[in-house]
Design a protein around this motif. Structure first.
Motif, PDB file in Angstrom:
ATOM      1  N   UNK A   1       0.777  -1.237   0.000  1.00  0.00           N
ATOM      2  CA  UNK A   1       0.000   0.000   0.000  1.00  0.00           C
ATOM      3  C   UNK A   1       0.802   1.277   0.000  1.00  0.00           C
ATOM      4  N   UNK A   2       2.135   1.200   0.001  1.00  0.00           N
ATOM      5  CA  UNK A   2       2.937   2.414   0.022  1.00  0.00           C
ATOM      6  C   UNK A   2       4.198   2.281  -0.808  1.00  0.00           C
ATOM      7  N   UNK A   3       4.607   3.374  -1.413  1.00  0.00           N
ATOM      8  CA  UNK A   3       5.797   3.399  -2.259  1.00  0.00           C
ATOM      9  C   UNK A   3       6.600   4.652  -1.968  1.00  0.00           C
ATOM     10  N   UNK A   4       7.912   4.517  -2.072  1.00  0.00           N
ATOM     11  CA  UNK A   4       8.821   5.653  -2.020  1.00  0.00           C
ATOM     12  C   UNK A   4       9.613   5.606  -3.318  1.00  0.00           C
ATOM     13  N   UNK A   5       9.309   6.520  -4.212  1.00  0.00           N
ATOM     14  CA  UNK A   5      10.025   6.620  -5.475  1.00  0.00           C
ATOM     15  C   UNK A   5      11.223   7.523  -5.231  1.00  0.00           C
ATOM     16  N   UNK A   6      12.395   7.098  -5.660  1.00  0.00           N
ATOM     17  CA  UNK A   6      13.625   7.807  -5.324  1.00  0.00           C
ATOM     18  C   UNK A   6      14.348   8.245  -6.585  1.00  0.00           C
ATOM     19  N   UNK A   7      14.805   9.496  -6.595  1.00  0.00           N
ATOM     20  CA  UNK A   7      15.655  10.015  -7.664  1.00  0.00           C
ATOM     21  C   UNK A   7      17.081  10.050  -7.128  1.00  0.00           C
ATOM     22  N   UNK A   8      17.994   9.491  -7.903  1.00  0.00           N
ATOM     23  CA  UNK A   8      19.382   9.519  -7.454  1.00  0.00           C
ATOM     24  C   UNK A   8      20.286   9.951  -8.589  1.00  0.00           C
ATOM     25  N   UNK A   9      21.453  10.391  -8.226  1.00  0.00           N
ATOM     26  CA  UNK A   9      22.474  10.780  -9.184  1.00  0.00           C
ATOM     27  C   UNK A   9      23.759  10.095  -8.736  1.00  0.00           C
ATOM     28  N   UNK A  10      24.099   9.016  -9.411  1.00  0.00           N
ATOM     29  CA  UNK A  10      25.299   8.275  -9.058  1.00  0.00           C
ATOM     30  C   UNK A  10      25.229   7.646  -7.674  1.00  0.00           C
ATOM     31  N   UNK A  11      24.033   7.247  -7.261  1.00  0.00           N
ATOM     32  CA  UNK A  11      23.856   6.632  -5.954  1.00  0.00           C
ATOM     33  C   UNK A  11      23.538   7.607  -4.840  1.00  0.00           C
ATOM     34  N   UNK A  12      23.587   8.890  -5.133  1.00  0.00           N
ATOM     35  CA  UNK A  12      23.257   9.929  -4.145  1.00  0.00           C
ATOM     36  C   UNK A  12      21.794  10.322  -4.310  1.00  0.00           C
ATOM     37  N   UNK A  13      21.002  10.189  -3.252  1.00  0.00           N
ATOM     38  CA  UNK A  13      19.586  10.546  -3.305  1.00  0.00           C
ATOM     39  C   UNK A  13      19.451  12.059  -3.427  1.00  0.00           C
ATOM     40  N   UNK A  14      18.716  12.473  -4.469  1.00  0.00           N
ATOM     41  CA  UNK A  14      18.515  13.907  -4.674  1.00  0.00           C
ATOM     42  C   UNK A  14      17.045  14.297  -4.566  1.00  0.00           C
ATOM     43  N   UNK A  15      16.156  13.294  -4.451  1.00  0.00           N
ATOM     44  CA  UNK A  15      14.740  13.586  -4.299  1.00  0.00           C
ATOM     45  C   UNK A  15      13.942  12.315  -4.109  1.00  0.00           C
ATOM     46  N   UNK A  16      12.670  12.502  -3.725  1.00  0.00           N
ATOM     47  CA  UNK A  16      11.791  11.351  -3.544  1.00  0.00           C
ATOM     48  C   UNK A  16      10.336  11.779  -3.646  1.00  0.00           C
ATOM     49  N   UNK A  17       9.483  10.792  -3.897  1.00  0.00           N
ATOM     50  CA  UNK A  17       8.040  10.990  -3.920  1.00  0.00           C
ATOM     51  C   UNK A  17       7.430   9.825  -3.157  1.00  0.00           C
ATOM     52  N   UNK A  18       6.676  10.127  -2.115  1.00  0.00           N
ATOM     53  CA  UNK A  18       5.989   9.105  -1.325  1.00  0.00           C
ATOM     54  C   UNK A  18       4.552   9.012  -1.825  1.00  0.00           C
ATOM     55  N   UNK A  19       4.063   7.773  -1.986  1.00  0.00           N
ATOM     56  CA  UNK A  19       2.715   7.553  -2.496  1.00  0.00           C
ATOM     57  C   UNK A  19       2.021   6.457  -1.696  1.00  0.00           C
ATOM     58  N   UNK A  20       0.698   6.587  -1.567  1.00  0.00           N
ATOM     59  CA  UNK A  20      -0.104   5.625  -0.828  1.00  0.00           C
ATOM     60  C   UNK A  20      -1.303   5.195  -1.650  1.00  0.00           C
ATOM     61  N   UNK A  21      -1.545   3.895  -1.668  1.00  0.00           N
ATOM     62  CA  UNK A  21      -2.727   3.341  -2.306  1.00  0.00           C
ATOM     63  C   UNK A  21      -3.843   3.330  -1.271  1.00  0.00           C
ATOM     64  N   UNK A  22      -5.006   3.824  -1.670  1.00  0.00           N
ATOM     65  CA  UNK A  22      -6.112   3.868  -0.712  1.00  0.00           C
ATOM     66  C   UNK A  22      -7.419   3.487  -1.395  1.00  0.00           C
TER      67      UNK A  22
END
Length: 105
Positions: A5-26
């Protein structure tokens, strides 16, 4: 990264996290249909003029399609960079529905 029911989408640059989007199924109490909601979108300030936010929202929309939900919801609730975030969502096919209101304690 996903949990039931939950996801964390992650943006990275060479293994370094530069952003994320958290999402929930409801599933709203009044419906049998499921929806995917964006809970939080964040990109590091020094990376906000790149493609990270675009790719995160693109992945969110793709996830919603893959899950077969009836709709995906995203919002700008912080007031930070509101116009830019609205344009980002609109460019991914979303449209404004109502408004968001909050009270902080």
């Amino acid at each position: 990264i996903g949990t039931p029911g939950g996801w964390m989408l992650v943006a990275d640059d060479g293994g370094e996290v530069i952003g994320f989007l958290a999402a929930t199924l409801s599933r709203p109490w009044f419906s049998d249909a499921e929806a995917l909601g964006e809970d939080l979108l964040y990109v590091r300030p020094d990376r906000r003029h790149g493609r990270a936010a675009w790719k995160l929202v693109e992945a969110f929309v793709a996830l919603a399609r893959e899950l077969g939900v009836i709709y995906a919801r995203a919002s700008v609730a912080t007031g930070a960079h509101g116009a830019a975030a609205e344009r980002l969502y609109e460019r991914h096919g979303m449209h404004r529905v109502g408004g968001a209101y909050a009270i902080h304690f």
